[in-house]
Motif scaffolding. Structure first.
Motif, PDB file in Angstrom:
ATOM      1  N   VAL A 132       0.867  -1.181   0.000  1.00 39.99           N
ATOM      2  CA  VAL A 132       0.000   0.000   0.000  1.00 39.99           C
ATOM      3  C   VAL A 132       0.908   1.237   0.000  1.00 39.99           C
ATOM      4  N   PRO A 133       0.587   2.267  -0.790  1.00 40.60           N
ATOM      5  CA  PRO A 133       1.521   3.392  -0.932  1.00 40.60           C
ATOM      6  C   PRO A 133       1.832   4.153   0.350  1.00 40.60           C
ATOM      7  N   ARG A 134       0.848   4.392   1.214  1.00 38.16           N
ATOM      8  CA  ARG A 134       1.105   5.249   2.382  1.00 38.16           C
ATOM      9  C   ARG A 134      -0.048   5.134   3.367  1.00 38.16           C
ATOM     10  N   SER A 135       0.271   5.240   4.671  1.00 40.67           N
ATOM     11  CA  SER A 135      -0.755   5.257   5.711  1.00 40.67           C
ATOM     12  C   SER A 135      -0.228   6.018   6.911  1.00 40.67           C
ATOM     13  N   ARG A 136      -1.155   6.607   7.675  1.00 37.86           N
ATOM     14  CA  ARG A 136      -0.789   7.251   8.947  1.00 37.86           C
ATOM     15  C   ARG A 136      -1.211   6.411  10.141  1.00 37.86           C
ATOM     16  N   ILE A 137      -1.855   5.269   9.911  1.00 40.50           N
ATOM     17  CA  ILE A 137      -2.463   4.488  10.987  1.00 40.50           C
ATOM     18  C   ILE A 137      -1.406   3.718  11.775  1.00 40.50           C
ATOM     19  N   VAL A 138      -1.535   3.738  13.102  1.00 41.31           N
ATOM     20  CA  VAL A 138      -0.697   2.940  13.992  1.00 41.31           C
ATOM     21  C   VAL A 138      -1.596   1.932  14.691  1.00 41.31           C
ATOM     22  N   GLY A 139      -1.269   0.660  14.553  1.00 37.70           N
ATOM     23  CA  GLY A 139      -2.043  -0.394  15.191  1.00 37.70           C
ATOM     24  C   GLY A 139      -1.440  -0.781  16.531  1.00 37.70           C
ATOM     25  N   GLY A 174       1.806  -2.060   4.533  1.00 38.49           N
ATOM     26  CA  GLY A 174       1.815  -0.601   4.568  1.00 38.49           C
ATOM     27  C   GLY A 174       0.474   0.035   4.800  1.00 38.49           C
ATOM     28  N   ALA A 175      -0.581  -0.759   5.043  1.00 41.74           N
ATOM     29  CA  ALA A 175      -1.890  -0.188   5.395  1.00 41.74           C
ATOM     30  C   ALA A 175      -1.861   0.383   6.808  1.00 41.74           C
ATOM     31  N   PHE A 176      -0.942  -0.077   7.641  1.00 41.02           N
ATOM     32  CA  PHE A 176      -0.567   0.556   8.908  1.00 41.02           C
ATOM     33  C   PHE A 176       0.873   1.054   8.747  1.00 41.02           C
ATOM     34  N   SER A 177       1.156   2.199   9.300  1.00 46.42           N
ATOM     35  CA  SER A 177       2.550   2.663   9.290  1.00 46.42           C
ATOM     36  C   SER A 177       3.381   1.982  10.373  1.00 46.42           C
ATOM     37  N   ARG A 178       2.699   1.491  11.413  1.00 47.35           N
ATOM     38  CA  ARG A 178       3.412   0.887  12.539  1.00 47.35           C
ATOM     39  C   ARG A 178       2.459  -0.031  13.293  1.00 47.35           C
ATOM     40  N   PHE A 179       3.000  -1.076  13.896  1.00 47.29           N
ATOM     41  CA  PHE A 179       2.245  -1.932  14.806  1.00 47.29           C
ATOM     42  C   PHE A 179       3.088  -2.153  16.055  1.00 47.29           C
ATOM     43  N   VAL A 180       2.450  -1.983  17.230  1.00 49.31           N
ATOM     44  CA  VAL A 180       3.157  -2.092  18.495  1.00 49.31           C
ATOM     45  C   VAL A 180       2.399  -3.053  19.413  1.00 49.31           C
ATOM     46  N   ASN A 181       3.130  -4.014  19.972  1.00 45.96           N
ATOM     47  CA  ASN A 181       2.589  -4.873  21.026  1.00 45.96           C
ATOM     48  C   ASN A 181       3.558  -4.801  22.206  1.00 45.96           C
ATOM     49  N   PRO A 182       3.304  -3.895  23.163  1.00 46.41           N
ATOM     50  CA  PRO A 182       4.250  -3.714  24.266  1.00 46.41           C
ATOM     51  C   PRO A 182       4.139  -4.749  25.369  1.00 46.41           C
ATOM     52  N   ARG A 183       3.043  -5.486  25.425  1.00 43.64           N
ATOM     53  CA  ARG A 183       2.890  -6.515  26.450  1.00 43.64           C
ATOM     54  C   ARG A 183       3.508  -7.848  26.017  1.00 43.64           C
ATOM     55  N   LEU A 196       7.746 -12.308   7.722  1.00 42.66           N
ATOM     56  CA  LEU A 196       7.293 -11.626   6.512  1.00 42.66           C
ATOM     57  C   LEU A 196       7.616 -10.133   6.559  1.00 42.66           C
ATOM     58  N   ALA A 197       7.551  -9.526   7.743  1.00 40.89           N
ATOM     59  CA  ALA A 197       7.910  -8.113   7.873  1.00 40.89           C
ATOM     60  C   ALA A 197       9.381  -7.900   7.534  1.00 40.89           C
ATOM     61  N   ARG A 198      10.227  -8.808   7.974  1.00 40.23           N
ATOM     62  CA  ARG A 198      11.654  -8.727   7.635  1.00 40.23           C
ATOM     63  C   ARG A 198      11.848  -8.890   6.135  1.00 40.23           C
ATOM     64  N   GLU A 199      11.117  -9.829   5.524  1.00 39.51           N
ATOM     65  CA  GLU A 199      11.200 -10.017   4.070  1.00 39.51           C
ATOM     66  C   GLU A 199      10.778  -8.758   3.323  1.00 39.51           C
ATOM     67  N   ALA A 200       9.767  -8.048   3.858  1.00 43.09           N
ATOM     68  CA  ALA A 200       9.247  -6.843   3.201  1.00 43.09           C
ATOM     69  C   ALA A 200      10.116  -5.619   3.447  1.00 43.09           C
ATOM     70  N   GLY A 201      11.160  -5.730   4.276  1.00 44.60           N
ATOM     71  CA  GLY A 201      12.046  -4.606   4.537  1.00 44.60           C
ATOM     72  C   GLY A 201      11.573  -3.676   5.628  1.00 44.60           C
ATOM     73  N   CYS A 202      10.598  -4.116   6.438  1.00 45.43           N
ATOM     74  CA  CYS A 202      10.153  -3.298   7.564  1.00 45.43           C
ATOM     75  C   CYS A 202      11.254  -3.227   8.627  1.00 45.43           C
ATOM     76  N   ASP A 203      11.189  -2.192   9.452  1.00 46.12           N
ATOM     77  CA  ASP A 203      12.021  -2.150  10.654  1.00 46.12           C
ATOM     78  C   ASP A 203      11.320  -2.985  11.716  1.00 46.12           C
ATOM     79  N   VAL A 204      11.946  -4.045  12.178  1.00 52.83           N
ATOM     80  CA  VAL A 204      11.317  -5.000  13.077  1.00 52.83           C
ATOM     81  C   VAL A 204      12.142  -5.110  14.355  1.00 52.83           C
ATOM     82  N   TYR A 230       8.217   2.813   3.755  1.00 50.42           N
ATOM     83  CA  TYR A 230       7.657   3.217   2.466  1.00 50.42           C
ATOM     84  C   TYR A 230       8.743   3.617   1.478  1.00 50.42           C
ATOM     85  N   ASP A 231       9.884   4.042   2.008  1.00 53.03           N
ATOM     86  CA  ASP A 231      10.975   4.476   1.117  1.00 53.03           C
ATOM     87  C   ASP A 231      11.576   3.304   0.331  1.00 53.03           C
ATOM     88  N   LEU A 232      11.246   2.078   0.710  1.00 45.25           N
ATOM     89  CA  LEU A 232      11.755   0.918  -0.013  1.00 45.25           C
ATOM     90  C   LEU A 232      10.835   0.507  -1.167  1.00 45.25           C
TER      91      LEU A 232
END
Length: 235
Positions: A132-139, A174-183, A196-204, A230-232
């Motif tokens: 997905v080209p761009r999103s501001r959503i944080v999950g 990329g439909a979410f810009s970030r996902f956080v699970n702190p617990r 899969l996130a590592r394969e896609a080039g996300c910061d994990v 998104y820069d990738l």
């Protein structure tokens, strides 16, 4: 097994065929010791996928959310890590935001993963990740902590969806810009997604450290923080 993409594609179709049986078992609920629900559909689908994979990957060790027991031996060959229905609370409440998470490893090396949301008609797997080209959503995860409260306060477009597969799927594409699970969550919740996130080039990050592709052990919780890059994307 030399053609994991083909195997995962056949498994996707196999899971789709199970939907009528899952619907028939959707509201047959028992409650775990921690107060969370498990349905007859969870157990049915775990058994069905385990049997499917066992025919394809002889000698496979199987780690499933509903059948894992402490002390279970993990072999040196193929290992499958499965959450058959992630987001069971959503599923047994009649929502479509639930999913299946599968990760396949061999001799400690990741070979292929799949995230699927059958009722939403969505699937991604190794070598087939939509963007997905761009999103501001944080999950955020639904296991509430003060960190999540602060995160929601700091992000106008925060979301809590109640399903790790949904969250991971959407940050990877990329439909979410970030996902956080702190617990933290278990390997069957996370392993396919972080691979899969590592394969896609996300910061994990897993437990506040860069994820380098290691196997996540069952039976303990891991915290995750994933940012889409998104820069990738190709221009």
């Amino acid at each position: 097994m030399n053609n994991l993409p083909e195997l995962l594609s056949r498994l996707e179709k196999f899971i789709e065929l199970q939907l009528p049986d899952l619907q028939a078992r959707r509201y047959d609920i028992i409650w775990k010791a921690d107060g969370s629900p498990v349905t007859a559909a969870d157990i049915f689908l775990e058994d069905a996928i385990r049997d499917f994979l066992a025919r394809e990957l002889p000698g496979m060790s199987f780690i499933g959310e509903e059948s894992w027991a402490a002390g279970q031996v993990i072999g040196e060959g193929w290992v499958a890590v499965l959450d058959p229905i992630d987001g069971t609370e959503n599923f047994c409440s009649g929502l479509k935001e639930w999913g299946t998470s599968l990760s396949l490893w061999h001799s400690g090396v990741h070979r292929g993963s799949m995230l699927m949301m059958p009722e939403l008609g969505e699937c991604m797997s190794t070598g087939a990740i939509p963007l997905v080209p761009r999103s501001r959503i944080v999950g955020f995860s639904s296991s509430y902590t003060d960190d999540i409260g602060r995160g929601l306060g700091e992000n106008a477009e925060g979301r809590i969806m109640g399903c790790a597969v949904y969250n991971l799927f959407n940050v990877i594409r990329g439909a979410f810009s970030r996902f956080v699970n702190p617990r933290g969550a278990y390997s069957w919740d996370l392993l396919a997604g972080v691979a899969l996130a590592r394969e896609a080039g996300c910061d994990v990050k897993v437990d506040d450290k860069d994820y380098d592709g290691q196997f996540l052990q069952p039976g303990r919780r891991y915290r995750v923080d994933i940012r889409h890059r998104y820069d990738l994307h190709s221009r």
